[in-house]
Design an enzyme around this catalytic site. Sequence first.
Site, PDB file in Angstrom:
ATOM      1  CE  LYS A 178      -1.634  -1.519   3.810  1.00 52.80           C
ATOM      2  NZ  LYS A 178      -2.340  -1.756   5.079  1.00 52.80           N
ATOM      3  CB  THR A 212      -6.151   8.744   7.287  1.00 55.51           C
ATOM      4  OG1 THR A 212      -4.824   9.085   7.636  1.00 55.51           O
ATOM      5  CG2 THR A 212      -6.759   9.798   6.421  1.00 55.51           C
ATOM      6  N   GLY A 214      -6.649   3.696  10.702  1.00 57.26           N
ATOM      7  CA  GLY A 214      -7.660   2.677  10.448  1.00 57.26           C
ATOM      8  C   GLY A 214      -7.866   2.357   8.974  1.00 57.26           C
ATOM      9  CB  THR A 215      -6.525   3.756   5.774  1.00 59.38           C
ATOM     10  OG1 THR A 215      -5.219   3.840   6.316  1.00 59.38           O
ATOM     11  CG2 THR A 215      -7.132   5.134   5.703  1.00 59.38           C
ATOM     12  N   GLY A 216      -5.858   0.885   6.906  1.00 61.40           N
ATOM     13  CA  GLY A 216      -5.390  -0.478   6.618  1.00 61.40           C
ATOM     14  C   GLY A 216      -6.369  -1.519   7.130  1.00 61.40           C
ATOM     15  CB  CYS A 217      -8.434  -1.650  10.236  1.00 62.20           C
ATOM     16  SG  CYS A 217      -7.102  -1.361  11.415  1.00 62.20           S
TER      17      CYS A 217
HETATM   18  O1  PXL Z   1      -3.944   0.820  12.002  1.00 64.11           O
HETATM   19  C1  PXL Z   1      -3.264  -0.069  12.795  1.00 64.11           C
HETATM   20  C2  PXL Z   1      -4.037  -0.444  14.021  1.00 64.11           C
HETATM   21  C3  PXL Z   1      -4.651  -1.651  14.073  1.00 64.11           C
HETATM   22  N1  PXL Z   1      -5.352  -2.063  15.140  1.00 64.11           N
HETATM   23  C4  PXL Z   1      -5.491  -1.277  16.212  1.00 64.11           C
HETATM   24  C5  PXL Z   1      -4.902  -0.046  16.222  1.00 64.11           C
HETATM   25  C6  PXL Z   1      -4.163   0.397  15.110  1.00 64.11           C
HETATM   26  C7  PXL Z   1      -3.568   1.712  15.096  1.00 64.11           C
HETATM   27  O2  PXL Z   1      -3.689   2.489  15.968  1.00 64.11           O
HETATM   28  O3  PXL Z   1      -5.056   0.725  17.302  1.00 64.11           O
HETATM   29  C8  PXL Z   1      -6.295  -1.748  17.385  1.00 64.11           C
END
Ligand code: PXL
Length: 266
Positions: A178, A212, A214-217
Amino acid sequence: MRATPPRCVLTIAGSDSGGGAGVQADARTIHALGGFAGMAITAITAQNTRGVTAWRPVAPALIAQQIEAVMSDLPVAAIKTGLLPGAAAVRTIARTLARFPRLPLVVDPVMGATRGTRFLDTRGVQALARGLLPRATLVTPNWPEAEALADRRLRSLAEAEAAAVGLMEKFGCAVLLKGGHAPRENVVRDCLVTTDGRVRWLTSRRIVTRNTHGTGCVLSAAIATRLAHGDEMESAVETARAFLQSSLRENRRTPWGGAGPAFSGW
Ligand code: PXL
């Protein structure tokens, strides 16, 4: 009435108290795309849009028990992993998932938060490379995570592409590198390498929001949900990218920003 029930997706990830990332973002994404989310929580973070103030890992045995509880009951059609809090957790999860070798597995190799907190140390990254990536269907590193997995600096798009191809060959899984963290420009360039060796660059306009994280999640949860519905990898990735972009655009209207779908009807 629906003709077909929603497909169950298991997310193995951390909790974000602010709702921006982790299992909270995953569940909203999975539900928005016609799935039903089972959740195995790997860590608890205290955080908001400004950053992480505290976090604690969940014991590996309790992570495994959550996975087993879900897998022994719900008809799970795909799995994704997010924040994994250390080498022992990675090894336990890899061992537990080895019992389900045919289910699509999307690994988002989360190493730290956007604002600096480190979740996975070097031993954890090694455990990921040894135990989990060889079992994965797709791994979705951002630029710094790809550098850690490939063990070299990436200074150009050509180097990024070579690293993505190398990771695909090493682990035998598809790779979505990404470009959100790559050298700043007004487009985001992601590199998808599928297991047939095909390389595709996917580009889209960079969407700037207040927050932003959480975009990867959202992206990996969306891909897992589309794979659960039977999509091919390329099409699952394209749909997930479009979903993330529309969520980011939508979230520009919330006072706090954010990556995932805000809530239905917004
Ligand atoms: O974006 C990565 C991530 C994944 N999961 C949790 C996070 C974070 C970033 O802060 O807190 C629970």
